[in-house]
Design a protein around this motif. Sequence first.
Motif, PDB file in Angstrom:
ATOM      1  N   VAL A   1       0.888  -1.168   0.000  1.00 33.96           N
ATOM      2  CA  VAL A   1       0.000   0.000   0.000  1.00 33.96           C
ATOM      3  C   VAL A   1       0.922   1.212   0.000  1.00 33.96           C
ATOM      4  O   VAL A   1       1.521   1.548   1.008  1.00 33.96           O
ATOM      5  CB  VAL A   1      -0.923   0.027   1.229  1.00 33.96           C
ATOM      6  CG1 VAL A   1      -1.769   1.301   1.232  1.00 33.96           C
ATOM      7  CG2 VAL A   1      -1.822  -1.203   1.261  1.00 33.96           C
TER       8      VAL A   1
ATOM      9  N   GLU B   1       2.660   5.055  -0.350  1.00 33.25           N
ATOM     10  CA  GLU B   1       2.409   6.386   0.199  1.00 33.25           C
ATOM     11  C   GLU B   1       1.414   7.117  -0.698  1.00 33.25           C
ATOM     12  O   GLU B   1       1.517   7.088  -1.918  1.00 33.25           O
ATOM     13  CB  GLU B   1       3.724   7.162   0.254  1.00 33.25           C
ATOM     14  CG  GLU B   1       3.610   8.551   0.836  1.00 33.25           C
ATOM     15  CD  GLU B   1       4.946   9.265   0.875  1.00 33.25           C
ATOM     16  OE1 GLU B   1       4.978  10.445   1.256  1.00 33.25           O
ATOM     17  OE2 GLU B   1       5.977   8.633   0.527  1.00 33.25           O
TER      18      GLU B   1
ATOM     19  N   ARG C   1      -1.736   6.308  -0.836  1.00 34.74           N
ATOM     20  CA  ARG C   1      -2.821   5.338  -1.011  1.00 34.74           C
ATOM     21  C   ARG C   1      -2.873   4.657  -2.377  1.00 34.74           C
ATOM     22  O   ARG C   1      -3.095   3.475  -2.461  1.00 34.74           O
ATOM     23  CB  ARG C   1      -4.183   5.968  -0.668  1.00 34.74           C
ATOM     24  CG  ARG C   1      -4.274   6.344   0.805  1.00 34.74           C
ATOM     25  CD  ARG C   1      -5.620   6.894   1.163  1.00 34.74           C
ATOM     26  NE  ARG C   1      -5.731   8.330   1.008  1.00 34.74           N
ATOM     27  CZ  ARG C   1      -5.255   9.219   1.875  1.00 34.74           C
ATOM     28  NH1 ARG C   1      -4.604   8.806   2.941  1.00 34.74           N
ATOM     29  NH2 ARG C   1      -5.431  10.501   1.681  1.00 34.74           N
TER      30      ARG C   1
ATOM     31  N   GLN D   1     -10.677   6.118   1.709  1.00 31.82           N
ATOM     32  CA  GLN D   1      -9.756   5.771   0.627  1.00 31.82           C
ATOM     33  C   GLN D   1      -8.656   4.847   1.126  1.00 31.82           C
ATOM     34  O   GLN D   1      -8.256   3.909   0.424  1.00 31.82           O
ATOM     35  CB  GLN D   1      -9.154   7.047   0.031  1.00 31.82           C
ATOM     36  CG  GLN D   1     -10.141   7.895  -0.741  1.00 31.82           C
ATOM     37  CD  GLN D   1      -9.503   9.142  -1.330  1.00 31.82           C
ATOM     38  OE1 GLN D   1      -8.317   9.182  -1.604  1.00 31.82           O
ATOM     39  NE2 GLN D   1     -10.311  10.180  -1.532  1.00 31.82           N
ATOM     40  N   GLN D   2      -8.164   5.086   2.341  1.00 35.44           N
ATOM     41  CA  GLN D   2      -7.122   4.218   2.892  1.00 35.44           C
ATOM     42  C   GLN D   2      -7.679   2.831   3.174  1.00 35.44           C
ATOM     43  O   GLN D   2      -6.991   1.821   2.972  1.00 35.44           O
ATOM     44  CB  GLN D   2      -6.544   4.844   4.162  1.00 35.44           C
ATOM     45  CG  GLN D   2      -5.270   4.187   4.660  1.00 35.44           C
ATOM     46  CD  GLN D   2      -4.095   4.397   3.729  1.00 35.44           C
ATOM     47  OE1 GLN D   2      -4.020   3.769   2.663  1.00 35.44           O
ATOM     48  NE2 GLN D   2      -3.174   5.256   4.115  1.00 35.44           N
TER      49      GLN D   2
ATOM     50  N   LEU E   1       1.018   4.963   6.471  1.00 30.45           N
ATOM     51  CA  LEU E   1      -0.409   4.662   6.582  1.00 30.45           C
ATOM     52  C   LEU E   1      -1.200   5.830   7.174  1.00 30.45           C
ATOM     53  O   LEU E   1      -2.369   6.039   6.846  1.00 30.45           O
ATOM     54  CB  LEU E   1      -0.602   3.413   7.446  1.00 30.45           C
ATOM     55  CG  LEU E   1      -2.002   2.825   7.556  1.00 30.45           C
ATOM     56  CD1 LEU E   1      -2.473   2.313   6.216  1.00 30.45           C
ATOM     57  CD2 LEU E   1      -2.033   1.703   8.594  1.00 30.45           C
ATOM     58  N   SER E   2      -0.564   6.609   8.036  1.00 26.15           N
ATOM     59  CA  SER E   2      -1.273   7.686   8.745  1.00 26.15           C
ATOM     60  C   SER E   2      -1.365   8.986   7.953  1.00 26.15           C
ATOM     61  O   SER E   2      -2.043   9.923   8.384  1.00 26.15           O
ATOM     62  CB  SER E   2      -0.571   7.971  10.078  1.00 26.15           C
ATOM     63  OG  SER E   2       0.706   8.546   9.855  1.00 26.15           O
TER      64      SER E   2
ATOM     65  N   LEU F   1      -4.524  11.582   7.582  1.00 30.36           N
ATOM     66  CA  LEU F   1      -5.700  11.049   8.268  1.00 30.36           C
ATOM     67  C   LEU F   1      -5.866  11.668   9.651  1.00 30.36           C
ATOM     68  O   LEU F   1      -4.892  12.009  10.317  1.00 30.36           O
ATOM     69  CB  LEU F   1      -5.600   9.526   8.411  1.00 30.36           C
ATOM     70  CG  LEU F   1      -5.455   8.715   7.128  1.00 30.36           C
ATOM     71  CD1 LEU F   1      -5.430   7.229   7.450  1.00 30.36           C
ATOM     72  CD2 LEU F   1      -6.556   9.037   6.134  1.00 30.36           C
TER      73      LEU F   1
ATOM     74  N   MET G   1      -7.096   2.449  11.845  1.00 32.53           N
ATOM     75  CA  MET G   1      -6.329   1.728  10.838  1.00 32.53           C
ATOM     76  C   MET G   1      -5.288   0.822  11.484  1.00 32.53           C
ATOM     77  O   MET G   1      -5.097  -0.326  11.064  1.00 32.53           O
ATOM     78  CB  MET G   1      -5.661   2.707   9.876  1.00 32.53           C
ATOM     79  CG  MET G   1      -6.629   3.529   9.021  1.00 32.53           C
ATOM     80  SD  MET G   1      -7.779   2.539   8.026  1.00 32.53           S
ATOM     81  CE  MET G   1      -6.634   1.659   6.972  1.00 32.53           C
TER      82      MET G   1
END
Length: 252
Positions: A104, A106, A108, A160-161, A181-182, A185, A193
């Motif tokens: 996944v 950067e 997304r 979206q994530q 991942l963050s 957000l 998540m």
Amino acid sequence: MTGQIDAGHGEVARPGDPPGPEPLLELVGARAAYGPIEVLHGVDLKVGAGSVLALLGPNGGGKSTTMKVCAGLLPLTGGELRLAGRTVNGLSAQDVARLGVCSVPEGRGIFANLSVRENLWVGTGTGARLADMEEAAYTRFPILGKRRNQLAGSMSGGEQQMLALSRALGTDPVILLLDELSMGLAPMIVTQMYETVAQLVAEGLSILVAEQFARAVLPIADTAALMLHGRVVSVGRPDEIEEQLSSSYLGG
């Protein structure tokens, strides 16, 4: 998990540990460059079965480049990329994915002009069935089921994530690579998540996560590595690495 890599290999090695089973994913003296500029200068990393390795450090430290190397998106100029003990230098990203490594990226990497369902369909290129991907995605994230016909670009960053993560999980990986991942957000969504990530590890998935904001990932990490200027400068338990991080590395 039914990915191609044998998930029976051991845990992430820590300083002072005796030799153990070989890791699922390993970088040995990894070097990589963009044109004539070398970005990784001999990186060593190990990810074991059913564990989370948190790759920490500021922007520009080499985290995303390391993730691209592990995903087969950027070739090594030196050293080795190993999967379950097998050197796989030179394999394409598609071949690496077929071996059970999924990423996944950067930002997304969803297709904003496609619906949720169409985005999941894109993930069937590795052989997964759309019906299975939809069932898994909507079970794990019910909001995606309500949004299945909505354009992905019109959803919130958290949704979206969730979609990006669902598409990756639909390929039934053995190792999941999560890059920032963050990013973008809200704190509550970040917590949600990473709770999902912890559940995935409990189900047997191995995860390498690159994260600028260490506080987001350290609570679920088994091992942490601090990366600066294209080198891993320290590896250890999360509490050990946290003590070495300045407030600028920890983030807000």
